[in-house]
Design an enzyme around this catalytic site. Structure first.
Site, PDB file in Angstrom:
ATOM      1  N   GLY A   1       0.829  -1.218   0.000  1.00 10.46           N
ATOM      2  CA  GLY A   1       0.000   0.000   0.000  1.00 10.46           C
ATOM      3  C   GLY A   1       0.856   1.256   0.000  1.00 10.46           C
TER       4      GLY A   1
ATOM      5  NE  ARG B   1      -2.401  -4.390  -1.360  1.00  7.68           N
ATOM      6  CZ  ARG B   1      -2.027  -3.661  -0.309  1.00  7.68           C
ATOM      7  NH1 ARG B   1      -0.921  -3.946   0.322  1.00  7.68           N
ATOM      8  NH2 ARG B   1      -2.767  -2.632   0.092  1.00  7.68           N
TER       9      ARG B   1
ATOM     10  CG  ASP C   1       5.092  -6.491   8.742  1.00  4.87           C
ATOM     11  OD1 ASP C   1       4.161  -6.357   7.900  1.00  4.87           O
ATOM     12  OD2 ASP C   1       4.911  -6.903   9.901  1.00  4.87           O
TER      13      ASP C   1
ATOM     14  CB  THR D   1       2.372   0.689   6.150  1.00  8.06           C
ATOM     15  OG1 THR D   1       0.996   0.351   6.389  1.00  8.06           O
ATOM     16  CG2 THR D   1       3.169   0.321   7.399  1.00  8.06           C
TER      17      THR D   1
ATOM     18  CG  ASP E   1      -2.054  -0.761   7.614  1.00  9.53           C
ATOM     19  OD1 ASP E   1      -2.944   0.074   7.351  1.00  9.53           O
ATOM     20  OD2 ASP E   1      -1.836  -1.768   6.919  1.00  9.53           O
TER      21      ASP E   1
ATOM     22  CG  ASP F   1       1.064  -2.955  10.318  1.00  9.35           C
ATOM     23  OD1 ASP F   1       1.933  -2.347   9.658  1.00  9.35           O
ATOM     24  OD2 ASP F   1       0.282  -3.762   9.787  1.00  9.35           O
TER      25      ASP F   1
ATOM     26  NE  ARG G   1      -2.698  -5.086   5.322  1.00 12.77           N
ATOM     27  CZ  ARG G   1      -3.157  -5.406   4.116  1.00 12.77           C
ATOM     28  NH1 ARG G   1      -3.855  -6.496   3.944  1.00 12.77           N
ATOM     29  NH2 ARG G   1      -2.900  -4.653   3.073  1.00 12.77           N
TER      30      ARG G   1
HETATM   31  O1  F6P Z   1      -1.893  -1.622   4.246  1.00  7.98           O
HETATM   32  C1  F6P Z   1      -2.496  -0.425   3.887  1.00  7.98           C
HETATM   33  C2  F6P Z   1      -3.970  -0.620   3.644  1.00  7.98           C
HETATM   34  O2  F6P Z   1      -4.504   0.637   3.274  1.00  7.98           O
HETATM   35  C3  F6P Z   1      -4.754  -1.224   4.793  1.00  7.98           C
HETATM   36  O3  F6P Z   1      -5.052  -0.299   5.808  1.00  7.98           O
HETATM   37  C4  F6P Z   1      -5.964  -1.753   4.079  1.00  7.98           C
HETATM   38  O4  F6P Z   1      -6.558  -2.817   4.788  1.00  7.98           O
HETATM   39  C5  F6P Z   1      -5.402  -2.218   2.762  1.00  7.98           C
HETATM   40  O5  F6P Z   1      -4.174  -1.522   2.585  1.00  7.98           O
HETATM   41  C6  F6P Z   1      -6.278  -1.972   1.577  1.00  7.98           C
HETATM   42  O6  F6P Z   1      -5.674  -2.562   0.494  1.00  7.98           O
HETATM   43  P1  F6P Z   1      -6.053  -2.251  -1.025  1.00  7.98           P
HETATM   44  O7  F6P Z   1      -5.507  -0.888  -1.364  1.00  7.98           O
HETATM   45  O8  F6P Z   1      -5.377  -3.319  -1.786  1.00  7.98           O
HETATM   46  O9  F6P Z   1      -7.537  -2.261  -1.112  1.00  7.98           O
END
Ligand code: F6P
Length: 320
Positions: free
Chosen positions: A10, A71, A102, A125, A127, A129, A171
């Protein structure tokens, strides 16, 4: 010496200031900077380009990442990592700065073990985390976006005497919801790290409504998967109209804050110096107790981030 920068997973606000700082720093230090576009996908596809000052002109204020991210499932396959290595070899790159979370650190660590690539991970990130660091790049911008959203939701919520259930990202981590609840004066905070008690919350909130409370703001972390449940709980137990607001991806964009810009520059400068000084590093820069420290990648990926207990204590009253 050639060093590349890439993003993975992300995106977060602050990545562009980091990319700009990387290019400026490289030229200052007589290093040839490279961009790996599109994260691990671009690494496999050989989407690598020498970076110039021109590439990074006027990007400081932009959210997202001009070198894009992905990803990648393909990076799990050894054959693809082998192709990725050959691509780096073509440009004489054996040092990489990785802006990511991570999961990506883990993937890149495996790659770096197999093919002897040095790297420094910059925790990036929303998050927040990642083990070993109090702060990840982009979290400050994200919190500011949530702050604005909650301030605005409160206006309409109070005008109608409604309850609002606002879902934040993160997340499995409740950091964004926790900090946002504290700084916006929310009445309820539901996060994965704390077991909530709706009975005591109900009693407390009903008393406040009887005494004249005009609205209720409940912040729920997406990781709890309780947003709908909390909405239904309000509707069933309170005489109050309830709306749900899922903040979603707006939390990932936006003009990077002063703090995220400054931290981007600090992280990159230190990371680059580490790569120059230490041929074989595989580490992550952490910001811990207001200091920058390097942590071995294995320590980061083998441990789980936990929210500071003082912060958890501050929000406990909003969970029961
Ligand atoms: O890891 C960052 C994040 O924004 C999380 O908070 C969320 O759950 C996820 O990515 C959303 O992923 P995507 O952009 O693939 O929908």
């Amino acid at each position: 010496m050639s060093v590349a920068i890439m993003c993975s997973g992300g995106d977060s606000s602050g990545m562009n200031p980091a990319i700009k700082s990387f290019v400026d720093n490289c030229y200052e230090k007589n290093i040839t900077p490279y961009f790996i576009y599109d994260g691990f996908e671009g690494l496999i596809d050989g989407n690598i380009k020498k970076a110039s000052h021109e590439d990074v002109a006027g990007i400081m204020h932009l959210g997202g990442t001009i070198i894009r991210t992905s990803r990648s499932k393909r990076f799990y396959e050894y054959e693809c990592r082998q192709i990725a290595y050959k691509n780096l070899q073509k440009f004489g790159i054996d040092k990489v700065i990785l802006l990511a979370g991570d999961g990506s650190f883990k993937g890149f660590n495996q790659f770096s073990e197999e093919f002897d690539i040095s790297f420094v991970g910059i925790p990036a990130t929303i998050d927040n985390d990642i083990y070993g660091t109090d702060y990840c790049l982009g979290v400050d911008t994200s919190l500011n976006i949530i702050k604005h959203a909650l301030d605005e939701i409160r206006d309409t919520s109070a005008s109608f005497k409604r309850a609002f259930v606002v879902e934040t990202m993160g997340r499995d981590c409740g950091y964004l919801a926790l900090i946002s609840s504290i700084i916006s004066g929310a009445e309820v905070c539901i996060i994965p790290e704390i077991k909530y008690n709706l009975n005591t919350l109900e009693e407390k909130l009903k008393k406040e409504l009887d005494e004249g409370r005009a609205y209720i703001l409940a912040v729920v972390a997406e990781g709890t998967k309780q947003t709908q449940h909390i909405k239904e709980w309000f509707e069933k137990n309170f005489d109050i109209e309830t709306r749900v607001m899922i903040l979603g991806h707006i939390q990932r964009g936006g003009n990077p804050t002063v703090f995220d810009r400054l931290m981007a520059s600090e992280f990159v400068t230190l990371g680059l110096d580490k790569l120059i000084a230490n041929e074989k590093t595989k580490s992550v820069i952490a910001y811990k107790g207001s200091e920058f420290i390097f942590i071995n990648i294995d320590t980061v990926t083998q441990n789980r981030y936990t929210i500071n207990s003082k912060l958890l204590k501050m929000v406990k009253k909003l969970t029961r």
